[in-house]
Design a protein around this motif. Structure first.
Motif, short mmCIF file in Angstrom:
data_model
loop_
_atom_site.label_atom_id
_atom_site.label_comp_id
_atom_site.label_asym_id
_atom_site.label_seq_id
_atom_site.Cartn_x
_atom_site.Cartn_y
_atom_site.Cartn_z
N LEU B 171 4.04 -1.81 -11.12
CA LEU B 171 2.69 -1.64 -11.66
C LEU B 171 1.68 -1.52 -10.53
O LEU B 171 0.72 -0.75 -10.60
CB LEU B 171 2.34 -2.83 -12.57
CG LEU B 171 3.08 -2.83 -13.91
CD1 LEU B 171 3.10 -4.22 -14.53
CD2 LEU B 171 2.41 -1.84 -14.87
N ARG B 172 1.92 -2.27 -9.47
CA ARG B 172 1.01 -2.21 -8.31
C ARG B 172 1.05 -0.81 -7.69
O ARG B 172 0.03 -0.23 -7.34
CB ARG B 172 1.43 -3.29 -7.31
CG ARG B 172 0.57 -3.38 -6.05
CD ARG B 172 -0.83 -3.81 -6.42
NE ARG B 172 -1.82 -3.20 -5.54
CZ ARG B 172 -2.46 -3.84 -4.58
NH1 ARG B 172 -2.25 -5.13 -4.41
NH2 ARG B 172 -3.35 -3.23 -3.83
N LEU B 173 2.25 -0.28 -7.59
CA LEU B 173 2.45 1.06 -7.03
C LEU B 173 1.70 2.11 -7.85
O LEU B 173 1.03 2.99 -7.32
CB LEU B 173 3.95 1.37 -7.06
CG LEU B 173 4.56 2.08 -5.87
CD1 LEU B 173 4.43 1.25 -4.62
CD2 LEU B 173 6.05 2.38 -6.14
N ALA B 174 1.81 1.98 -9.18
CA ALA B 174 1.14 2.93 -10.08
C ALA B 174 -0.38 2.83 -9.91
O ALA B 174 -1.08 3.84 -9.93
CB ALA B 174 1.54 2.65 -11.52
N LEU B 175 -0.88 1.61 -9.73
CA LEU B 175 -2.32 1.41 -9.52
C LEU B 175 -2.77 2.07 -8.22
O LEU B 175 -3.80 2.73 -8.17
CB LEU B 175 -2.64 -0.09 -9.46
CG LEU B 175 -2.89 -0.81 -10.76
CD1 LEU B 175 -3.13 -2.30 -10.49
CD2 LEU B 175 -4.09 -0.22 -11.49
#
Ligand code: ZN
Lengths: 215, 183
Positions: B171-175
């Motif tokens: 999720l952090r990567l997507a953000l």
């Protein structure tokens, strides 16, 4: 995004995701997440736990007319205007601006003694939240941490014996924490502070004086 | 409607996109069929009476239709997204409180999320559900208690035993990708 070193605890993330925190705490959590993608991702992950629980919930019996009633609700709401994205480029992130009624200039400060100013924000009564403005170099007023106290820095910074807390940093203090933070020299420190223990405003000034003496 | 028409998990994404793009009533009917009884049961476990849960469930499902344009499959699975809507209805209906929400993420004109992120999240969500199914009964009950509001925030134990590390970094990567795209 600024460098943030002090984040939400896992307990707070779970409780915010579950929706069981008092409104005052929710405001601090939502404001921190607005500034911190690390915690935003952590919350999204935590929400996925809620999603899995929901997906595995046994079916409850819904009313025979439930679908028709839901369609009627949709038809009723069809006139609601499209909401604009809530994105702030000011000092205060959007969720906080919604409580203040604007950015930092809109805060209605009241004196709390010895140069410290505060503005209490209106939330449900199970916890309290307020903005604090501590003059550069002065001690952060301490209310002796009964219950849990969350302090989120919005401008400037404060330091205690061990750490520095700058914009976006969140300090979670429980009853056992005994410390004496001081605002950094250079800029007034503005924080958002929430507590679920009743505040004792009458003790604020004596405690401050006491802190000054010990600096 | 029979159970055989219930699509496998991943396909709810397409249902929500059909609702968003084409206001597709058939897709909505299937989403309702699947999620309405779950949302109601979730609300009742959270302490709502049958009447209140029924009402809040209808409002939540109506919000699914209304807010379909806000559904981002790179950040939440359909069940997760519907959970957040149901939870907010719960706070509103049961606790009569406002719920401050984090600031919105920057949305550009071409807001369609990265397909890699969507697939990765769907996979991580499946793994999480699997991990939850395999938890010892006691631990699983603690998580349920936290979510159904039977524990105060100071009673919640941080060590839930859930492996959230991978889904969190996904999720952090997507953000990061989203922030980068919007610069
Ligand atoms: Zn954080």
């Amino acid at each position: 995004m600024t460098q943030i070193n002090h984040h939400l605890s896992e307990e707070l993330l779970i409780a915010y995701s579950a929706g069981t925190l008092p409104e005052a705490f929710n405001l601090v959590v939502a404001t921190h997440i607005s500034l911190c993608d690390t915690c935003r991702a952590a919350l999204d992950a935590q929400d996925a736990v809620g999603g899995a629980l929901l997906d595995e919930s046994p079916d409850a019996v819904v009313g025979d007319d439930a679908y028709a009633k839901t369609l009627a609700l949709i038809a009723d709401q069809n006139t609601t205007p499209v909401q604009h994205p809530r994105i702030s480029d000011g000092v205060l992130p959007s969720p906080l601006q919604e409580y203040v009624g604007g950015d930092i200039d809109a805060i209605r400060w009241k004196s709390a003694g010895l140069g410290v100013q505060q503005a209490i924000l209106k939330t449900s009564k199970d916890a309290k939240v307020r903005l604090l403005r501590i003059p550069a170099g002065a001690a952060v007023p301490d209310h002796g941490h009964r219950g849990t106290e969350l302090t989120l820095v919005l401008q400037g910074a404060f330091r205690d014996e061990a750490d520095r807390f700058g914009r976006g940093d969140l300090e979670v203090a429980n009853e056992d924490v005994e410390h004496m933070p001081v605002a950094e020299v250079g800029e007034d420190c503005i924080c958002l502070a929430a507590t679920d223990a009743p505040l004792k405003f009458n003790s604020l000034v004596p405690r401050l004086a006491q802190s000054f003496l010990r600096i | 409607m029979t159970a055989s028409r219930t699509p496998p998990r991943g396909e709810w994404v397409q249902h929500l996109q059909k609702i968003r793009d084409h206001r597709d009533q058939a897709a909505f009917a299937e989403v309702f069929q699947h999620f309405a009884p779950r949302v109601k049961s979730f609300l009742m476990k959270s302490g709502a009476s049958d009447t209140l849960a029924e009402e809040a469930m209808q409002e939540a499902l109506a919000a699914v239709w209304q807010k379909a344009h806000l559904f981002d499959p790179s950040r939440a699975s359909p069940a997760t997204w519907i959970f957040t809507i149901a939870r907010n209805r719960k706070i509103d209906a049961l606790r009569k409180q406002n719920r401050p929400e984090p600031e919105d993420l920057p949305w550009g004109p071409e807001a369609e999320p990265d397909q890699t992120d969507v697939l990765a999240l769907a996979q991580e969500t499946r793994k999480l559900a699997q991990a939850m199914a395999e938890l010892p009964q006691k631990q699983r009950e603690l998580i349920e208690q936290a979510y159904y509001g039977d524990l105060s925030h100071s009673e919640i134990a941080a060590q839930t035993g859930l492996p959230l590390g991978t889904i969190k970094s996904r999720l952090r990567l997507a953000l990061d990708r989203l922030r980068h795209r919007m610069k």
